[in-house]
Scaffold this motif. Structure first.
Motif, mmCIF file in Angstrom:
data_model
loop_
_atom_site.group_PDB
_atom_site.id
_atom_site.type_symbol
_atom_site.label_atom_id
_atom_site.label_comp_id
_atom_site.label_asym_id
_atom_site.label_seq_id
_atom_site.Cartn_x
_atom_site.Cartn_y
_atom_site.Cartn_z
ATOM 1 N N VAL A 104 0.863 -1.176 0.000
ATOM 2 C CA VAL A 104 0.000 0.000 0.000
ATOM 3 C C VAL A 104 0.898 1.224 0.000
ATOM 4 C CG1 VAL A 104 -1.731 1.313 1.282
ATOM 5 C CG2 VAL A 104 -1.864 -1.184 1.184
ATOM 6 N N SER A 105 0.710 2.106 -0.954
ATOM 7 C CA SER A 105 1.558 3.293 -1.096
ATOM 8 C C SER A 105 1.165 4.363 -0.082
ATOM 9 C CB SER A 105 1.422 3.866 -2.507
ATOM 10 O OG SER A 105 0.159 4.489 -2.664
ATOM 11 N N GLY A 106 1.961 5.439 -0.047
ATOM 12 C CA GLY A 106 1.642 6.571 0.804
ATOM 13 C C GLY A 106 0.396 7.302 0.364
ATOM 14 N N ARG A 107 -0.110 6.979 -0.814
ATOM 15 C CA ARG A 107 -1.383 7.520 -1.287
ATOM 16 C C ARG A 107 -2.578 6.763 -0.690
ATOM 17 N NH1 ARG A 107 -0.648 10.306 -6.334
ATOM 18 N NH2 ARG A 107 1.493 10.182 -7.093
ATOM 19 N N GLY A 108 -2.279 5.653 -0.004
ATOM 20 C CA GLY A 108 -3.366 4.818 0.485
ATOM 21 C C GLY A 108 -3.945 3.937 -0.589
ATOM 22 N N GLY A 129 10.674 1.563 4.543
ATOM 23 C CA GLY A 129 9.252 1.821 4.703
ATOM 24 C C GLY A 129 8.833 3.231 4.372
ATOM 25 N N ARG A 130 9.612 3.933 3.568
ATOM 26 C CA ARG A 130 9.290 5.325 3.225
ATOM 27 C C ARG A 130 8.607 5.448 1.872
ATOM 28 N NH1 ARG A 130 14.729 8.417 3.668
ATOM 29 N NH2 ARG A 130 15.503 6.458 2.789
ATOM 30 N N LEU A 131 8.425 4.326 1.175
ATOM 31 C CA LEU A 131 7.722 4.340 -0.107
ATOM 32 C C LEU A 131 6.347 3.682 -0.012
ATOM 33 C CD1 LEU A 131 10.576 3.407 -2.617
ATOM 34 C CD2 LEU A 131 9.796 5.674 -1.940
ATOM 35 N N ALA A 132 6.280 2.588 0.735
ATOM 36 C CA ALA A 132 5.031 1.830 0.797
ATOM 37 C C ALA A 132 5.080 0.864 1.966
ATOM 38 C CB ALA A 132 4.801 1.064 -0.506
ATOM 39 N N ALA A 133 3.912 0.380 2.342
ATOM 40 C CA ALA A 133 3.790 -0.640 3.378
ATOM 41 C C ALA A 133 3.659 -1.997 2.709
ATOM 42 C CB ALA A 133 2.572 -0.357 4.251
ATOM 43 N N LEU A 134 4.672 -2.821 2.813
ATOM 44 C CA LEU A 134 4.617 -4.161 2.254
ATOM 45 C C LEU A 134 3.608 -5.001 3.030
ATOM 46 C CD1 LEU A 134 8.450 -4.854 1.786
ATOM 47 C CD2 LEU A 134 6.784 -4.485 -0.043
ATOM 48 N N THR A 135 2.732 -5.698 2.310
ATOM 49 C CA THR A 135 1.780 -6.601 2.962
ATOM 50 C C THR A 135 2.107 -8.065 2.703
ATOM 51 O OG1 THR A 135 0.265 -6.387 1.075
ATOM 52 C CG2 THR A 135 -0.059 -4.891 2.943
ATOM 53 N N ALA A 191 14.193 12.006 -3.682
ATOM 54 C CA ALA A 191 13.023 12.794 -3.302
ATOM 55 C C ALA A 191 11.907 12.661 -4.334
ATOM 56 C CB ALA A 191 13.419 14.263 -3.125
ATOM 57 N N ARG A 192 12.282 12.607 -5.612
ATOM 58 C CA ARG A 192 11.258 12.463 -6.656
ATOM 59 C C ARG A 192 10.599 11.091 -6.582
ATOM 60 N NH1 ARG A 192 15.175 15.156 -9.884
ATOM 61 N NH2 ARG A 192 15.718 13.227 -10.995
ATOM 62 N N VAL A 193 11.384 10.072 -6.308
ATOM 63 C CA VAL A 193 10.818 8.727 -6.185
ATOM 64 C C VAL A 193 9.862 8.670 -4.999
ATOM 65 C CG1 VAL A 193 11.348 6.309 -5.702
ATOM 66 C CG2 VAL A 193 12.751 7.588 -7.327
ATOM 67 N N ARG A 194 10.290 9.215 -3.848
ATOM 68 C CA ARG A 194 9.406 9.211 -2.678
ATOM 69 C C ARG A 194 8.125 9.985 -2.946
ATOM 70 N NH1 ARG A 194 14.317 9.804 0.115
ATOM 71 N NH2 ARG A 194 13.949 12.032 0.453
ATOM 72 N N PHE A 250 5.496 7.889 -4.796
ATOM 73 C CA PHE A 250 4.790 6.883 -4.010
ATOM 74 C C PHE A 250 4.056 7.492 -2.817
ATOM 75 C CE2 PHE A 250 7.789 4.252 -6.308
ATOM 76 C CZ PHE A 250 7.103 3.070 -6.524
ATOM 77 N N ASP A 251 4.572 8.594 -2.306
ATOM 78 C CA ASP A 251 4.041 9.179 -1.074
ATOM 79 C C ASP A 251 4.053 10.704 -1.193
ATOM 80 O OD1 ASP A 251 3.258 9.636 1.542
ATOM 81 O OD2 ASP A 251 5.249 9.259 2.398
ATOM 82 N N PRO A 252 3.173 11.266 -2.034
ATOM 83 C CA PRO A 252 3.241 12.705 -2.341
ATOM 84 C C PRO A 252 3.029 13.615 -1.139
ATOM 85 C CG PRO A 252 1.228 11.732 -3.210
ATOM 86 C CD PRO A 252 2.087 10.596 -2.777
ATOM 87 N N LEU A 253 2.309 13.148 -0.121
ATOM 88 C CA LEU A 253 2.068 13.981 1.055
ATOM 89 C C LEU A 253 3.142 13.803 2.129
ATOM 90 C CD1 LEU A 253 -1.805 13.579 1.420
ATOM 91 C CD2 LEU A 253 -0.515 15.428 0.332
ATOM 92 N N GLY A 254 4.095 12.913 1.871
ATOM 93 C CA GLY A 254 5.167 12.706 2.844
ATOM 94 C C GLY A 254 4.674 12.135 4.157
ATOM 95 N N ILE A 255 3.804 11.131 4.079
ATOM 96 C CA ILE A 255 3.196 10.547 5.273
ATOM 97 C C ILE A 255 4.083 9.485 5.911
ATOM 98 C CG2 ILE A 255 1.236 9.142 6.085
ATOM 99 C CD1 ILE A 255 0.650 12.106 5.558
ATOM 100 N N LEU A 256 4.786 8.694 5.095
ATOM 101 C CA LEU A 256 5.498 7.521 5.603
ATOM 102 C C LEU A 256 6.879 7.898 6.150
ATOM 103 C CD1 LEU A 256 4.543 4.956 2.812
ATOM 104 C CD2 LEU A 256 3.483 5.270 5.061
ATOM 105 N N SER A 257 6.998 7.874 7.452
ATOM 106 C CA SER A 257 8.264 8.104 8.175
ATOM 107 C C SER A 257 9.030 9.319 7.675
ATOM 108 C CB SER A 257 9.149 6.857 8.060
ATOM 109 O OG SER A 257 8.527 5.736 8.626
#
Length: 387
Positions: free
Chosen positions: A138-142, A169-175, A364-367, A370-377
């Motif tokens: 699950v990405s930082g976009r949810g 864990g700064r790009l996505a939550a592995l399930t 920074a561009r890669v993050r 995956f996580d445009p709002l900077g939510i993950l760590s």
């Protein structure tokens, strides 16, 4: 660190939690076994997303050498399952728990992959990223997404499994994730060379690695005065290659299968340097390791070498000038990761090595993708530009 914690039970709930965190501007930090929680900034204000519900064996085909598991599955459970089939993970993981004076066995496979942790056999087996075939996350976009597949050859799209490995864990939550496994060696043996100084030990390990002996692991423990060379495989081959190494390097003691494990335990994670001192993990050219140590020796540095000298575990007293480590690495080349340190030091510098400006901009561009709002760590390595 904040104690606010949630434990999603399925992917839909995890997506909702991350979306809500983005809406509320609340940083979220993923948590597996918690063995690496003390790496990075202390007192991080974040919603802890506990991933224990994403555990269990999903699919295991011993004949195809492929294993799919929930990301929250403990490494100890996976290793036990594989051992029953005479197999093991194709890469060599290790448990960070003992580095922080915690018991072993709590590390999860998702945490190991997220941190890109590899043990002594990385020298011959490759890194964790080399053996990850696919994942669900699950990405930082949810948003739930998948990458890679469940087969050895998969060339569709970008190589996202490698990108997920080592991102902390700064790009996505592995399930869930799919990894390669391999047959366990029938037997192994470790040759002990005694009395070598750092330069002589590095030279001996280089000769061994350049020989046809197919050395699986090579390490040097200076304070014990021993250099370790491990060979694995079928018993006749192990015996022949051990003799080859003795002929190449001179007199060496031989430890049979099992008797060498306590020594390799002192190598993994800088186990020979346990205590209250600050612990650094330094990756550099094997020939430069002794140079790094000599430049820091006057500060009270201690060291041990893994990966034939390419990995230096280095400890310094807490009152030493820790910033000097990265100044030395800037001169010799390599990367220095701050593993164990008191809170004040963790506040003043990033645990991860400072990236060059071009690399930092790309990261920074890669993050952001995956996580445009900077939510993950976002704050775990917040002092990224502190030297």
């Amino acid at each position: 660190m904040t104690t606010n914690m949630v434990t999603p039970t399925d992917i839909a709930e995890l997506c909702a939690i991350i979306r809500d965190a983005g809406r509320d501007g609340m940083p979220a930090e993923l948590r597996g076994g918690g063995t690496k929680a003390d790496i990075g900034q202390p007192d991080r204000q974040a919603l802890i997303v506990e991933m224990s519900a994403f555990a269990g064996i999903i699919d295991y085909d011993p004949a195809e050498l492929v294993l799919t598991v929930g990301a929250g599955t403990r490494l100890s459970e996976i290793e036990l399952l594989l051992a029953e089939q005479g197999q093991m993970l194709a890469f060599d993981p290790f448990d960070y728990g003992p580095v922080f004076a915690r018991s072993s066995g709590a590390s999860t496979i998702g945490g190991i992959i997220a941190a890109g942790v590899s043990g002594s056999r990385r020298l011959s087996a490759g890194a964790a990223r080399d053996h990850m075939l696919g994942f669900e996350a699950v990405s930082g976009r949810g948003e739930a997404f998948i990458g890679g597949g469940k087969v050895m050859k998969n060339v569709t799209g970008y190589d996202l499994p490698k990108l997920m490995t080592g991102n902390w864990g700064r790009l996505a939550a592995l399930t869930s994730l799919t990894v390669k496994v391999m047959p366990r060696p029938q037997t192994c043996a470790t040759l002990l060379l005694r009395g070598l100084d750092d330069e002589a030990a590095i030279a001996a390990m280089a000769r061994a690695m350049g020989s046809p002996a197919e050395v699986a692991c090579a390490a040097h423990l200076p304070e014990a005065g021993i250099t370790l060379l491990r060979v694995e495989g079928f018993a006749p081959s192990v015996a022949a290659r051990s003799d080859m190494l003795r002929a190449l390097l001179g007199q060496a003691d031989l430890l049979a299968d099992g008797a060498d494990e306590p020594l390799w335990a002192t190598v993994r994670g800088g186990g020979a340097l346990q205590g209250e001192a600050v612990l650094w993990r330094i990756s550099t050219a094997p020939s430069r390791g002794p140079e790094v140590f000599r430049a820091l020796q006057h500060l009270g540095a201690r060291r041990c070498y893994d990966w034939a000298g390419g990995l230096v575990w280095l400890s310094l007293p807490q009152d030493a000038d820790q910033h000097r480590v990265r100044q030395v690495i800037a001169q010799t080349g390599g990367h220095a990761t701050l593993i164990r340190a008191p809170a004040a030091l963790r506040t003043s510098m990033s645990a991860l090595h400072v990236e060059e400006p071009g690399v930092a901009a790309l990261s920074a561009r890669v993050r952001a993708a995956f996580d445009p709002l900077g939510i993950l760590s976002p704050d775990r390595f917040g002092a990224a530009h502190a030297h």
